[in-house]
Enzyme design. Structure first.
Site, PDB file in Angstrom:
ATOM      1  N   CYS A 127      10.249   1.524   2.283  1.00 21.46           N
ATOM      2  CA  CYS A 127      11.172   0.526   2.429  1.00 21.46           C
ATOM      3  C   CYS A 127      12.684   0.955   2.204  1.00 21.46           C
ATOM      4  O   CYS A 127      13.461   0.145   3.075  1.00 21.46           O
ATOM      5  CB  CYS A 127      11.008  -0.634   1.516  1.00 21.46           C
ATOM      6  SG  CYS A 127      11.166   0.028  -0.397  1.00 21.46           S
ATOM      7  N   GLU A 148      10.825  -8.138  -3.557  1.00 21.48           N
ATOM      8  CA  GLU A 148      11.337  -6.496  -3.019  1.00 21.48           C
ATOM      9  C   GLU A 148      10.556  -6.660  -1.718  1.00 21.48           C
ATOM     10  O   GLU A 148       9.494  -6.210  -1.344  1.00 21.48           O
ATOM     11  CB  GLU A 148      10.714  -5.760  -3.767  1.00 21.48           C
ATOM     12  CG  GLU A 148      11.228  -5.594  -5.173  1.00 21.48           C
ATOM     13  CD  GLU A 148      12.800  -5.021  -5.247  1.00 21.48           C
ATOM     14  OE1 GLU A 148      13.117  -4.683  -4.350  1.00 21.48           O
ATOM     15  OE2 GLU A 148      13.384  -5.224  -6.379  1.00 21.48           O
ATOM     16  N   GLU A 189      14.350  -4.495  -9.918  1.00 27.22           N
ATOM     17  CA  GLU A 189      13.239  -3.911 -10.570  1.00 27.22           C
ATOM     18  C   GLU A 189      13.972  -2.741 -11.403  1.00 27.22           C
ATOM     19  O   GLU A 189      14.881  -1.924 -10.667  1.00 27.22           O
ATOM     20  CB  GLU A 189      12.308  -3.658  -9.789  1.00 27.22           C
ATOM     21  CG  GLU A 189      11.395  -5.030  -9.348  1.00 27.22           C
ATOM     22  CD  GLU A 189      10.179  -4.826  -8.688  1.00 27.22           C
ATOM     23  OE1 GLU A 189       9.860  -3.774  -8.054  1.00 27.22           O
ATOM     24  OE2 GLU A 189       9.347  -5.587  -8.870  1.00 27.22           O
ATOM     25  N   TRP A 249       0.661  -1.109   0.073  1.00 27.42           N
ATOM     26  CA  TRP A 249       0.026  -0.012   0.096  1.00 27.42           C
ATOM     27  C   TRP A 249       0.960   1.157  -0.027  1.00 27.42           C
ATOM     28  O   TRP A 249       0.192   2.435  -0.238  1.00 27.42           O
ATOM     29  CB  TRP A 249      -0.994   0.076   1.097  1.00 27.42           C
ATOM     30  CG  TRP A 249       0.017  -0.203   2.523  1.00 27.42           C
ATOM     31  CD1 TRP A 249       0.194  -1.614   3.041  1.00 27.42           C
ATOM     32  CD2 TRP A 249       0.820   0.613   3.298  1.00 27.42           C
ATOM     33  NE1 TRP A 249       0.839  -1.609   4.159  1.00 27.42           N
ATOM     34  CE2 TRP A 249       1.414  -0.210   4.459  1.00 27.42           C
ATOM     35  CE3 TRP A 249       0.841   2.075   3.092  1.00 27.42           C
ATOM     36  CZ2 TRP A 249       2.210   0.518   5.239  1.00 27.42           C
ATOM     37  CZ3 TRP A 249       1.987   2.517   4.156  1.00 27.42           C
ATOM     38  CH2 TRP A 249       2.558   1.813   4.931  1.00 27.42           C
ATOM     39  N   ASN A 250       2.129   1.320   0.228  1.00 30.34           N
ATOM     40  CA  ASN A 250       2.908   2.554   0.481  1.00 30.34           C
ATOM     41  C   ASN A 250       3.174   3.166  -0.521  1.00 30.34           C
ATOM     42  O   ASN A 250       3.197   4.382  -0.966  1.00 30.34           O
ATOM     43  CB  ASN A 250       4.142   2.271   1.300  1.00 30.34           C
ATOM     44  CG  ASN A 250       5.081   1.210   0.390  1.00 30.34           C
ATOM     45  OD1 ASN A 250       4.909   0.690  -0.196  1.00 30.34           O
ATOM     46  ND2 ASN A 250       6.294   1.353   1.143  1.00 30.34           N
ATOM     47  N   ALA A 288      -2.796  -4.210  -2.423  1.00 29.26           N
ATOM     48  CA  ALA A 288      -2.968  -4.276  -1.239  1.00 29.26           C
ATOM     49  C   ALA A 288      -4.224  -3.901  -1.010  1.00 29.26           C
ATOM     50  O   ALA A 288      -4.779  -3.000  -1.629  1.00 29.26           O
ATOM     51  CB  ALA A 288      -2.004  -3.265  -0.298  1.00 29.26           C
ATOM     52  N   SER A 289      -5.005  -4.447   0.279  1.00 26.89           N
ATOM     53  CA  SER A 289      -6.525  -4.250   0.380  1.00 26.89           C
ATOM     54  C   SER A 289      -6.676  -2.839   0.924  1.00 26.89           C
ATOM     55  O   SER A 289      -7.839  -2.361   0.657  1.00 26.89           O
ATOM     56  CB  SER A 289      -6.876  -5.113   1.463  1.00 26.89           C
ATOM     57  OG  SER A 289      -6.837  -6.425   0.956  1.00 26.89           O
TER      58      SER A 289
END
Ligand code: NAP
Length: 498
Positions: A297, A263, A471, A164-165, A190-191
């Site tokens: 992250c 990741e 990535e 989600w971030n 993400a929910s």
């Protein structure tokens, strides 16, 4: 499915707001496992309801991806590139609406959401270009009459599970190279942030991405996850999220021996040496710490400052931190938005309590912001010990712990004393120290005199338990390609007779 009135009035194109899952080119409003609410972290109020797909509905998305695979792969790289280019153009055209959707479901300040959309779009543009540059190899074989030919082929059906971030960029960083390589992909966002993913799917559809090539499934992780990891149709899983969930997905995927890119979490150290340019280091540390309210992250989790400049640096950093503007992401001038949920607030508070309980002092902030809710005051802690919880676990919030050090060897040892190895940063003007310390740091990425390291050209990824694979960059597409070797006997016989 529904949205709450008014929240999305800010959108120029309201049809970008999709609250249905996108499977095989169709919008699925009825989740066989019900639905779930998406809330606005700034208010705590529900802003939309999204279907929770059943395992069978997710399996249908995988079947569709398999059906679409041959046709998508059969297109020339140039044709795939054109489709991706249109997706990029549409993402740019609708950048402002995408940014607003991000703010409403994720909470970050609008300026940062705009920057994320630009970053997300850059991966689509980059991999639209890279699609055309996939190439194989040809070698002489040990026998003069033969040739070794190496082809690069798409891996096949891929799944992406995203956090989600960075709800836009973490999807395009996977989907763009996958589609460029000729793979199809099913994304499980993400929910907490499905709306950005669905808006991106809407734009992909408008760009002409064929049905089944890119699907977005919404639902409960414990129901959706096992279908994605267990299906033999899926040849690759690409995950961004916590190390804990990454381990579980790897374990589940092992049963069908899937290709995997991971990741995962980080615990980034910043090393500020006495010979650093202090204003540069202050800017860099603030950027690396407070971007995305600390929910990044690669965000600075622990800052080691050498004795000679510690006090001056701590004072400067605390003053700047205290002046950061906290508020709802849509308010003018806001630099720090709310945290994603109550659990995030609790974790940050727990890390601060552990540090202050052990003797650390608070130079700025220190607790929940006056606005209450999920707003946390940007915090600076001084005299943090290198063994405290806050230096060992990913805090994922706006807290900057300052650890004092004297000796280069000690600080490198402390920096490396973690299971994580995503990003690290160092600030120094000494070129020899730069090479020595950068080489010694156990991290996939090292920022040198900068706190901002992400862009589409650079290989993003971690070592140790921060992940597998890279990535972005020229290497990002390799994650979605497999080599096929042709042992071609007779290919070398075209030489003139001796
Ligand atoms: P998370 O809890 O690991 O969740 C990430 C994704 O995995 C979500 O879509 C989640 O779905 C899904 N998921 C959770 N449990 C699952 C299961 N058993 N099976 C299948 N899917 C499952 O991470 P997060 O809280 O969203 O994100 C924060 C973490 O991501 C941090 O650790 C951060 O460092 C890491 N991160 C890493 C990078 C990187 O590039 N290395 C980038 C960004 C973030 P639900 O939402 O439905 O639970």
């Amino acid at each position: 499915m529904t949205t709450t009135a008014n929240d999305f009035d800010v959108l120029d194109d309201p049809t970008l707001l999709r609250t249905a899952a996108y499977v095989d080119g169709a919008w699925i409003t009825d989740g066989e496992s019900g639905s779930f609410a998406v809330d606005n972290p700034a208010t705590g109020r529900a802003i939309a309801e999204v279907p929770a797909l059943s395992a069978d509905q997710v399996a249908e998305a995988l079947d569709a991806a398999e059906r679409a695979q041959a046709g998508w792969r059969a297109l020339s790289a140039k044709e795939r590139s054109k489709v991706l280019r249109r997706w990029f153009d549409l993402t740019e055209t609708h950048a402002d609406d995408l940014a607003h959707i991000i703010v409403l479901e994720q909470g970050k300040p609008l300026a940062e959401a705009r920057a994320e959309v630009a970053y997300a779009a850059s991966f689509i543009e980059w991999f639209a270009e890279e699609a055309k540059r996939v190439r194989g190899e040809i070698f002489d074989s040990p026998k003069a009459s033969g040739r070794v030919v190496v082809l690069q082929e798409p891996v096949g059906v891929c799944v992406a599970v995203t956090p989600w971030n960075f709800p836009a960029a973490m999807i395009t960083r996977k989907a763009a190279p996958a589609l460029a390589a000729g793979c199809t992909m099913v994304v499980k966002p993400a929910s907490q942030t499905p709306l950005t993913a669905l808006a991106l799917a809407e734009l992909a559809e408008r760009a002409g991405v064929p049905a089944g090539v890119l699907s977005v499934v919404t639902g409960k992780a414990r129901e959706v996850g096992p279908v994605l990891t267990g299906s033999p149709i899926v040849r690759k899983i690409s995950f961004t999220g916590s190390t804990e969930v990454g381990r579980q997905l790897l374990q589940e995927s092992a049963l069908t021996v899937k290709n995997a890119s991971m990741e995962l979490g980080g615990n980034a150290p910043i090393l500020v040496f006495d010979d650093a340019d202090i204003p540069t280091a202050v800017d860099g540390v603030l950027a690396a710490k407070f971007r995305n309210s600390g929910e990044s992250c690669i965000g600075a989790n622990r800052v080691y400052v050498q004795n000679g400049i510690y006090d001056e640096f701590a004072k400067a950093v605390a003053e700047r931190t205290a002046s950061l503007v906290v508020g709802s992401g849509l308010e003018d001038g806001v630099q720090i938005g709310p945290l994603i949920d109550e659990a995030a607030v609790e974790k940050v508070a727990e890390h601060i309590a552990d540090a202050t309980g052990g003797g650390a002092t608070v130079l700025a902030g220190g607790g929940v912001h006056d606005r209450g809710g999920r707003f946390f005051a940007p915090t600076v802690l001084a005299e943090v010990a290198p063994t405290m919880l806050i230096t060992r676990e990913e805090t994922f919030g706006p807290v900057l712990p300052l650890v004092r050090f004297e000796d280069e060897a000690d600080v490198v040892r402390w920096a490396n004393d973690t299971e994580f190895g995503l990003a690290a940063y160092l600030f120094t003007k000494d070129a020899e120290r730069t090479w020595r310390v950068a080489a010694a740091l156990e991290a996939g990425m090292v920022g040198i005199n900068t706190g901002l390291i992400s862009n589409e050209i650079a290989p993003f990824g971690g070592i140790k338990q921060s992940g597998l694979g890279r990535e972005g960059s020229v290497h990002g597409i390799e994650e979605y390609l497999e080599m096929k070797y042709l042992a071609w006997e007779g290919a070398g016989t075209t030489q003139p007779d001796a």
